[in-house]
Design an enzyme around this catalytic site. Structure first.
Site, PDB file in Angstrom:
ATOM      1  N   GLY A 215       3.434   1.231   3.086  1.00  0.00           N
ATOM      2  CA  GLY A 215       4.178   0.063   3.521  1.00  0.00           C
ATOM      3  C   GLY A 215       3.610  -1.202   2.912  1.00  0.00           C
TER       4      GLY A 215
ATOM      5  N   GLY B  46       0.844  -1.200   0.000  1.00  0.00           N
ATOM      6  CA  GLY B  46       0.000   0.000   0.000  1.00  0.00           C
ATOM      7  C   GLY B  46       0.863   1.228   0.000  1.00  0.00           C
ATOM      8  N   GLY B  47       0.241   2.359   0.086  1.00  0.00           N
ATOM      9  CA  GLY B  47       0.954   3.616   0.011  1.00  0.00           C
ATOM     10  C   GLY B  47       2.007   3.778   1.092  1.00  0.00           C
TER      11      GLY B  47
ATOM     12  N   VAL C  41       2.282  -5.428   3.313  1.00  0.00           N
ATOM     13  CA  VAL C  41       1.524  -6.328   4.159  1.00  0.00           C
ATOM     14  C   VAL C  41       2.055  -7.742   3.992  1.00  0.00           C
ATOM     15  CG1 VAL C  41      -0.746  -7.187   4.732  1.00  0.00           C
ATOM     16  CG2 VAL C  41      -0.480  -4.877   3.847  1.00  0.00           C
TER      17      VAL C  41
ATOM     18  N   ASP D  81     -15.058   5.175   3.308  1.00  0.00           N
ATOM     19  CA  ASP D  81     -14.409   4.551   2.155  1.00  0.00           C
ATOM     20  C   ASP D  81     -14.844   3.099   2.015  1.00  0.00           C
ATOM     21  OD1 ASP D  81     -12.893   4.545  -0.123  1.00  0.00           O
ATOM     22  OD2 ASP D  81     -11.024   4.081   0.905  1.00  0.00           O
TER      23      ASP D  81
END
Ligand SMILES: *[C@@H]1O[C@H](CO)[C@@H](O)[C@H](O)[C@H]1NC(C)=O
Ligand SMILES: *[C@@H]1O[C@H](CO)[C@@H](O)[C@H](O)[C@H]1NC(C)=O
Ligand SMILES: *[C@@H]1O[C@H](CO)[C@@H](O)[C@H](O)[C@H]1NC(C)=O
Ligand SMILES: *[C@@H]1O[C@H](CO)[C@@H](O)[C@H](O)[C@H]1NC(C)=O
Ligand SMILES: *[C@@H]1O[C@H](CO)[C@@H](O)[C@H](O)[C@H]1NC(C)=O
Ligand SMILES: *[C@@H]1O[C@H](CO)[C@@H](O)[C@H](O)[C@H]1NC(C)=O
Ligand SMILES: *[C@@H]1O[C@H](CO)[C@@H](O)[C@H](O)[C@H]1NC(C)=O
Ligand SMILES: *[C@@H]1O[C@H](CO)[C@@H](O)[C@H](O)[C@H]1NC(C)=O
Ligand SMILES: *[C@@H]1O[C@H](CO)[C@@H](O)[C@H](O)[C@H]1NC(C)=O
Length: 832
Positions: free
Chosen positions: A525, A522-523, A527, A638
């Site tokens: 970091g 993701g933006g 997973v 969201d």
């Protein structure tokens, strides 16, 4: 899953008017005590020996004339008062003083009139000189000058708490003297007089705490079960404080102390009746909410009536225990649960009656119960069986397989179910009920569905951080100030929520973050999948070291998301902050997110209609919990297919609270922002255009999501040869043309239940209506999905023709797009 902006700080900061510019004191360093011949005048203070607490006169607000004697933290800039002597008897001028009279009593007198406004009413007497000393624990004690042994105290403020429980206080009853220490709320954050709420132990039966509002019980803690109070599943071992419960012949109380002297924490009975624990964050100079006792609606005392059980995962939350049925079914159907439930089979105390085990419960009200701390469960069962009026029994201590015995004799009141840390209770039933429940066992297991692992899940956990410096919106804005360039060690103790994972454990679990275990990016970091030594699978969101942003947000997410507890929300297991790393540890979701399945023609067949319907209902309940039933009350902002994760049984779990906002109370359920963040295709028109968000913008996103689940098509990429509309427009068009069933995904044609499907699509169309006022709220949605109530005609949906705008933006980049739209910055994050 992302960031979760919560400001969990407390209210209750006070303005102190210490008329102390002129300290009349002659001594250079302030003393920690008042000797028998001295008096402490308004304006003077004493400070505990290590400088932790200070005692003196104060006013609770700038505008107030009232003067009180109180104790507060010496080193916290926004004065937090922890104890008030004359809370109900203020002085109205600054001529008061505090002194000892008769070598035994502390008094506050008005020096002009010589009137005593408050007296400690202490009993014993002291041979020789008396001294009042403020200890470093915050305890003000009255003792002989030459004796510091606690046994010699003839009076101490810890025996008469106000609204605050400090480390080291004994919260409970002294069985020898009968002293019952209770917490009483302030009337308001600016008025320390005794408020409406109090919390105290009751020992008519197994001791437990009851929270009263006037003469009505609001909440009870449940009895102590060896590890925690039965009704406080969140009370767990943690890095901040140790707690224990003492139950001896002489006393019964709860107490806690801090693991580290650098940590500051207190428990407060707030003026609006919530028991809360706060932790002081020195860097932000604010109090963070750490735990609340009353987690959700199910904590309301006796909500479901006798033999009813509250389960926050259900809607409605109240149900009857197995083998019981509503006493007044008609009222029950209208959500009036006060009548409770009754046995389906009346007991008549003949041979053959037995006990059925109910697991995962909060034990019922123990007033009137009987107990024995040493009996075994078998003995307990026998005693209960032998007494016809015994309705239930349970272990007193659940550790080591259980010991001790509690017996109930009357109706069982105030039960609930917990997802975790509930306990067993055995309830007396007619023999025939026991038989039928035995035979039905084992039928309830659901099929396991195994999903082939799809190619690497990029963006599995999209992670977003907002920096925001604007004024608070109407919604209790939960965006903390952006952290200043702050290079302090992240692992400062005492600022973090439990449970803390060890870095070495995470290294081990993820194979030192081996690329093979990486499941998403993701933006902020990556997973990783991991496996703990006990075999539990976890998902570790590792924030990149480069990003120093979002430290407060990180803390807040950790602090707050851990307080949300629902079957349809993804669960945070803990965090890890060590060696400059910040990580969040979630339960692992083997089936990835919804979008991987429903938008993939091959995989879509896995989800037949009944499964999809179940998923839709699960999401609706999770959202209802966020909007209404959780204490934090949250707007997600969201909601989309990629934020719905699926567990091994394909149960949906809402994730990514990166943009969530909390709102308080009833008043404000909407807010406005200048920075619109969300995902095109799911954003409601009023939000995307005006930045106006509310629970109804979540309802809109939910409606879009439902249409996507039914159709297997993305709203935004929708194409149709007959028109240029998006999926919403298409659904609306089909509705007008009376051919709604054409919306359904090919792969559910066979499994679908036509009535259910049409109803679901209609509900979705109601959710995506142009005007927020027209959209139902989530409790209505849940009701409409699960019952036969008649549905209104939907009006035209919002944004059904908006594809052009989103397409151009979409094609630009896969990451974050900022563009100027009517002079307003709009940030759009692409989900996939
Ligand atoms: C201070 O207030 C008390 C009553 O609380 C009153 O009796 C006394 O006269 C007042 N003193 C002054 C100096 O105003
Ligand atoms: C105040 O009260 C004390 C005893 O309580 C007494 O000794 C003293 O004379 C009184 N002073 C005045 C001014 O009344
Ligand atoms: C002390 O006793 C008096 C008289 O009984 C009472 O009015 C007062 O409230 C008591 N003070 C405290 C602190 O309990
Ligand atoms: C303290 O002083 C009193 C009176 O002088 C005396 O009776 C008592 O024994 C002393 N206690 C201690 C612990 O020295
Ligand atoms: C306080 O902490 C010490 C160890 O730091 C522990 O031994 C003791 O039992 C604790 N007391 C309470 C009340 O938890
Ligand atoms: C401290 O109090 C002041 C008002 O006295 C307030 O403006 C400020 O926000 C408070 N600080 C925190 C951290 O809450
Ligand atoms: C008690 O219940 C049993 C079985 O449920 C029944 O056979 C019996 O007649 C009942 N006795 C009375 C007094 O109602
Ligand atoms: C509790 O039960 C044990 C074992 O049955 C018995 O020995 C003991 O006397 C009981 N204690 C009380 C207070 O009833
Ligand atoms: C059953 O227990 C109740 C409450 O302890 C007691 O009053 C009653 O005498 C008991 N009955 C029998 C038959 O033991």
């Amino acid at each position: 899953m992302g960031k979760f902006f919560m400001e969990c700080s407390s209210s209750g900061y006070l303005f102190l008017l210490l008329a102390c510019a002129v300290l009349v004191c002659s001594e250079a360093s302030p003393s920690d005590s008042i000797m028998g011949d001295q008096s402490l005048k308004d304006g003077q203070t004493i400070v505990s020996s290590r400088g932790t607490f200070e005692l003196g006169f104060f006013s609770p607000s700038k505008s107030s004339l009232r003067r009180y004697v109180g104790i507060w933290y010496k080193n916290i800039p926004n004065i937090t008062v922890v104890w008030v002597a004359n809370r109900d008897f203020p002085l109205y001028n600054t001529t008061g003083s505090l002194k000892i009279v008769d070598q035994r009593t502390l008094v506050i007198v008005d020096s002009d009139s010589n009137q005593t406004v408050w007296s400690s009413n202490s009993t014993g007497t002291i041979a020789g000189n008396a001294v009042a000393q403020l200890l470093d624990s915050g305890n003000l004690v009255l003792r002989p000058e030459n004796d510091t042994d606690p046994m010699s105290y003839i009076w101490q403020s810890f025996d008469y708490p106000g609204d605050t429980l400090l480390p080291g206080m004994k919260y409970g009853i002294d069985l020898v003297t009968g002293l019952n220490r209770e917490l009483t709320s302030w009337r308001s954050p600016e008025d320390p007089s005794r408020g409406e709420y109090s919390n105290r132990m009751d020992r008519r039966g197994v001791p437990e705490f009851y929270l009263w509002k006037g003469s009505n019980i609001q909440f009870r803690s449940g009895p102590w079960n060896g590890m925690r109070f039965s009704g406080m599943p969140n009370l767990k071992p943690n890095p901040i404080y140790n707690f224990r419960f003492v139950f001896s012949d002489k006393e019964v109380y709860y107490t806690f102390n801090l693991t580290d002297s650098s940590v500051i924490s207190r428990m407060v009975m707030s003026s609006d009746g919530v028991l809360q624990r706060f932790i002081y964050i020195s860097r932000t100079k604010g109090w963070n909410l750490y735990l609340t006792a009353q987690m959700d609606n199910c904590e309301r005392y006796n909500l479901c009536g006798a033999y009813g059980s509250c389960d926050i995962n259900n809607s409605p939350a109240c149900g009857c225990l197995k083998a019981f049925e509503p006493r007044f079914p008609d009222y029950w159907a209208t959500s009036d649960w006060s009548g409770g439930c009754v046995r389906k089979k009346i007991l008549n105390c003949t041979e053959g009656e037995g006990f059925l085990k109910y697991s995962g419960m909060k034990l019922p009200d123990t007033r009137g119960s009987w107990y024995n701390q040493t009996m075994s469960l078998e003995e307990c069962s026998r005693v209960c069986r032998d007494n016809c009026s015994c309705t239930a029994y349970a272990s007193m201590d659940i550790r080591d397989g259980g010991s001790g015995c509690i017996l109930w004799f009357g109706d069982l009141i105030d039960l609930r179910n917990y997802n975790e840390n509930g306990q067993d209770i055995y309830i007396r039933l007619a023999a025939s009920e026991i038989e039928s429940s035995k035979s039905s066992k084992g039928k309830t297991r659901t099929k396991l569905i195994v999903i082939p692992v799809v190619a690497a899940a990029s963006g599995f956990l999209l992670f977003v951080v907002l920096k925001c410096r604007r004024k608070r919106s109407k919604i209790e804005a939960i965006i903390p100030q952006s952290p200043e360039q702050d290079n302090s060690d992240v692992s400062e103790k005492g600022e973090l929520e439990l449970p803390l994972f060890d870095f070495a454990t995470i290294i081990m679990a993820t194979g030192n973050f081996s690329p093979g275990n990486k499941i998403g990016q993701g933006g902020f970091g990556s997973v990783y999948k991991g496996t703990l030594s006990d075999g539990q699978a976890i998902a570790v969101k590792r924030l990149s070291k480069r990003s120093r942003q979002g430290l407060d947000e990180f803390r807040n997410e950790v602090l707050c998301i851990s307080m949300l507890q629902h079957r349809n929300l993804v669960k945070l297991l803990g965090c890890c902050i060590q060696e400059g790393e910040r990580m969040l540890i979630y339960e692992f979701m083997p089936n990835k997110s919804l979008d991987f399945i429903i938008f993939d023609q091959r995989l879509a067949a896995i989800l037949d209609w009944s499964k999809r319907f179940q998923i839709i209902n699960g999401i609706a309940r999770g959202l209802l919990y966020l909007h209404q039933d959780s204490t934090l009350r949250i707007i997600h902002r969201d909601l989309k297919a990629s934020n719905i994760l699926l567990d091994q049984d394909m149960n949906p779990k809402i994730s990514d609270f990166g943009m969530a906002r909390s709102f308080t109370g009833e008043e404000s359920t909407e807010g406005k922002t200048n920075r619109v963040v969300g995902t095109y295709g799911y954003m409601s028109p009023e939000y995307a255009i005006d930045g106006q968000f509310s629970v109804k913008s979540d309802v809109f996103s939910f409606g879009v999501l439902v249409l996507e689940i039914v159709s297997g098509k993305k709203n935004r990429r929708f194409r149709h040869p007959d028109h240029k509309l998006n999926l919403l427009g298409h659904a609306w068009w089909l509705y007008k043309e009376m051919k709604l069933q054409e919306l359904m995904d090919e792969s559910i044609r066979e499994s679908c239940n036509r009535v259910e499907l049409l109803r679901t699509v209609l509900v979705a169309l109601l959710c995506v209506q142009q005007s927020p006022e027209d959209r139902p709220n989530m409790s209505k949605v849940v009701l409409m999905l699960s019952s036969d109530i008649s549905l209104p005609q939907p009006k035209e949906p919002g944004f059904f023709n908006e594809r052009d705008l989103s397409d151009t933006e979409y094609s630009t980049t896969k990451k974050e797009i900022s563009t100027t739209h009517n002079g307003m910055t709009m940030t759009v994050l692409d989900g996939r």
